[in-house]
Design an enzyme around this catalytic site. Structure first.
Site, PDB file in Angstrom:
ATOM      1  CB  CYS B  35      -0.910   0.032   1.212  1.00  0.00           C
ATOM      2  SG  CYS B  35      -2.196  -1.202   1.132  1.00  0.00           S
ATOM      3  CG  ASP B  37       0.557   4.681   3.712  1.00  0.00           C
ATOM      4  OD1 ASP B  37      -0.157   3.670   3.586  1.00  0.00           O
ATOM      5  OD2 ASP B  37       0.180   5.834   3.433  1.00  0.00           O
ATOM      6  CB  CYS B  61       5.030   9.943   2.040  1.00  0.00           C
ATOM      7  SG  CYS B  61       3.365  10.028   2.677  1.00  0.00           S
ATOM      8  CB  CYS B 105      -0.765  10.232   6.300  1.00  0.00           C
ATOM      9  SG  CYS B 105       0.023   9.962   4.718  1.00  0.00           S
TER      10      CYS B 105
END
Lengths: 387, 275
Positions: B35, B37, B61, B105
């Site tokens: 994926c 992350d 990231c 995130c």
């Protein structure tokens, strides 16, 4: 902060000689090349010269060059010209690793009455030629295959494909935006019907491109308007930028050997040292058939955007095939088409050099990058597990 | 280039609480390499059952790393009951906002926290509930519904930004749209119950909310905001102090100021900056 620019496949610095030649054409010789007066005529002469310079770089005739606004316009013009002049043919072919300028147009056309074939590449990014040839038929209107890939730098056998397509009488376009100025191109001896160029990839300005159309190729204009470019592309010429592209072409032709004498050794040093110093790293793509300035290196178990931003702290400018940099969620279509595993695709960084890079700059990258990767791996829950 | 706030950059370049707690009371693992992350969150409780220590490891990231770092800072000292109340929005808020495309995130952070708490309580690993809608990222209809509800999402693009669903092959877009439509449909009657504000009431409430909620938060970062005018549902504001020159001010405006006003005053408000 000093900028270390190794993102030359994204764009390049305008060469000082290019800028110098462009400047007078903004406010000193600002005439319209179409005008009857001498003042405009002077500009027209300069455009003629630019066309000759670019033609020389490509091994083409000046009348085969049409100036456009960018690489994307050249691609769109070529592909649309081919399908418009073969209205009964409804099959179009390209590769799976094209630039969005071609890829997205093909996807658009495939939703609007065309059957599109996307030719796969292997793990090293090499085109599956058998697949390409097998899928050609009577209905094929155009084949568009890039000369060199912007991400991996892999060079496709355009001369060979050209020979096959010529025999079959199928129109062949190549997006040579990344290849021109980096590798020798001789269109006299290459069976390409149309070829796209972008000014800012070879130290010319942004906002100018060109399309080569071989004499005798059926053509229809994309921008219909005035008589400029012999009616093949309407719109007043972007004079200064065309002059810039002409000068950049002249420089590229004169300095082509620098790419292999100066740029390639730096690229090779960077690549070898990074692979040597950073465990679990690998090159994406065929190292034997590659642009001399490009390397795409995958660093496993780290994410590309994080690498880029940490390099940015040192002024190092590169780019990434990671999902996170583009705003999409999946890694680049090029790396995926090559079957680069996810562990590596997300952490792939592309370095693309130019003649303006120095050995000192390369040494800085070699020094700064290994600790960055190490630091990010320390942060990553996968790194220890993988050991 | 993403426009990250100073706080995001700081938490990315100097992440707090990186590492592993060997004798952790709760551990939550979310995401995967595929994926792009993944986050593992650890926490340790003190004798009063408050979170004494929190650590994380993240692959991802800058905003994924910053969200993880922020989360560990936010939960330290909290009881699990209070920690549970942390939503993804709160994480983004702590960071001074995240680019829209990076909201997933913050969702990753919230999911890891939930899992770690469930792990502490000895709750069996939740089986995948609901039906997978997005095959590419393994996202279920329940997850999408929750994200839509909690963040008032109303487009497929929003859903992709928050939970990734629909960001791959795009074949599930129709299903996502259906979920959005259904959620909106369900919420419609509830919304109608909201008493219609008169213009004066609306302006007063906007002023109060700015003073009470928004100004104090911006002032923490050296910024400020002034109300210039209210034109129908358009709230015209002027950013002051560091906000006026901050490159992330648009994100602050849309993700923080606007969403706060929508939440506390009226859901149809639009915030615009005047110079």
């Amino acid at each position: 902060m000093n900028v270390i620019y190794v993102d030359n496949n994204a764009t390049t610095k305008v060469a000082p000689e290019v800028l110098e030649e462009m400047l007078p054409y903004f406010n000193e010789y600002y005439g319209n090349p179409s005008s009857m007066h001498t003042f405009g005529g002077m500009v027209e002469h300069k455009i003629v010269e630019s066309r000759e310079r670019l033609a020389k770089l490509l091994g083409a005739s000046p009348e085969e060059i049409i100036f456009t606004s960018c690489g994307t316009e050249s691609d769109s013009t070529a592909i649309r010209a081919a399908i418009l002049s073969n209205p009964r043919k409804k099959h179009i072919v390209t590769s799976r690793v094209e630039h969005p300028a071609v890829k997205n147009l093909y996807e658009y056309l495939s939703k609007n009455g065309y059957r599109a074939t996307f030719v796969p590449v292997d793990r090293k990014g090499r085109l599956d030629l058998d697949y390409l040839y097998k899928n050609l038929d009577e209905d094929t209107a155009i084949v568009s295959i890039m000369w060199a890939n912007n991400e991996s730098g892999v060079i496709f056998p355009i001369e060979e494909i050209g020979r096959v397509l010529k025999e079959k009488g199928i129109v062949f376009h190549t997006d040579a935006v990344q290849a021109v100025g980096k590798i020798p191109i001789d269109l006299k001896n290459t069976a390409v019907d149309m070829l796209s160029i972008s000014g800012h990839k070879l130290h010319g300005p942004k906002g100018v491109g060109a399309l080569y159309v071989r004499k005798g190729t059926k053509y229809s204009p994309f921008l219909i308007g005035g008589h400029q470019e012999k009616g093949r592309r309407g719109g007043t010429e972007n004079v200064a930028s065309i002059i810039g592209l002409g000068k950049a072409s002249e420089l590229a032709a004169a300095n082509l050997s620098d790419e292999s004498i100066k740029v390639k050794p730096l690229r090779d040093k960077l690549e070898a040292e990074l692979l040597n110093r950073i465990p679990n790293s690998m090159v994406n793509g065929d190292r034997d058939h590659r642009l001399p300035n490009t390397t795409s290196i995958a660093f496993e178990y780290v994410e590309g955007e994080a690498i880029l931003l940490m390099m940015d702290e040192f002024g190092i400018c590169a780019s990434s095939g990671s999902a996170c940099t583009s705003g999409s969620l999946e890694p680049s279509h090029v790396l995926r088409a090559m079957g680069v595993p996810f562990t590596a695709a997300h952490g792939s960084i592309r370095f693309s050099l130019s003649v303006y890079n120095t050995e000192e700059e390369i040494d800085v990258i070699i020094e700064k990058l290994p600790p960055i990767i190490e630091r990010l791996r320390e942060l990553s829950p996968f790194w220890k597990k993988a050991q | 280039m993403w426009e990250y706030t100073k706080t995001v950059k700081d938490h990315f370049l100097n992440p707090r609480n990186v590492g592993v707690i060997d004798d952790a009371d709760g551990v939550g693992e979310v995401g995967s390499l595929a994926c792009g992350d993944a986050l593992t969150l650890y926490f340790k409780l003190d004798e009063n059952k408050k979170i004494k220590d929190a650590k994380f490891q993240t692959f991802g990231c800058a905003s994924a790393i910053a969200s993880s770092s922020a989360l560990t800072e936010m939960i330290k000292g909290l009881s699990l009951e209070d920690a549970e109340k942390i939503t993804n929005d709160k994480i983004a808020e702590f960071l001074g906002g995240l680019p829209k495309q990076k909201m997933h995130c913050s969702v990753l952070g919230r999911d890891a926290l939930e899992k770690a708490i469930a792990n502490y309580r000895g709750q069996a690993e939740k089986k995948v509930e609901g039906n997978i809608v997005c095959e590419c990222f393994g996202v279920t209809d329940l997850e999408i519904k929750r994200a839509v509800r909690e963040n008032s999402l109303n487009s497929i693009e929003d859903v992709t930004n928050y939970v990734k669903a629909g960001g791959g092959c795009e074949s599930c877009h129709e299903k996502i749209q259906k979920i959005i439509d259904e959620s909106l449909g369900l919420e419609m009657p509830a919304k109608k119950k909201v008493i219609r504000l008169t213009n004066i009431q609306k302006i007063k409430l906007i002023e109060e909310t700015l003073e009470r909620e928004i100004k104090p938060a911006l002032k923490k970062d050296g910024g400020d905001i002034d109300l210039v005018d209210v034109d129908g549902n358009n709230v015209l504001v002027k950013l002051q102090g560091t906000c006026a020159t901050c490159s992330a001010s648009q994100i602050t405006l849309k993700h923080y100021v606007e969403s706060k006003l929508r939440e506390l005053v009226a859901p149809e408000l639009l915030v615009e900056e005047v110079h």
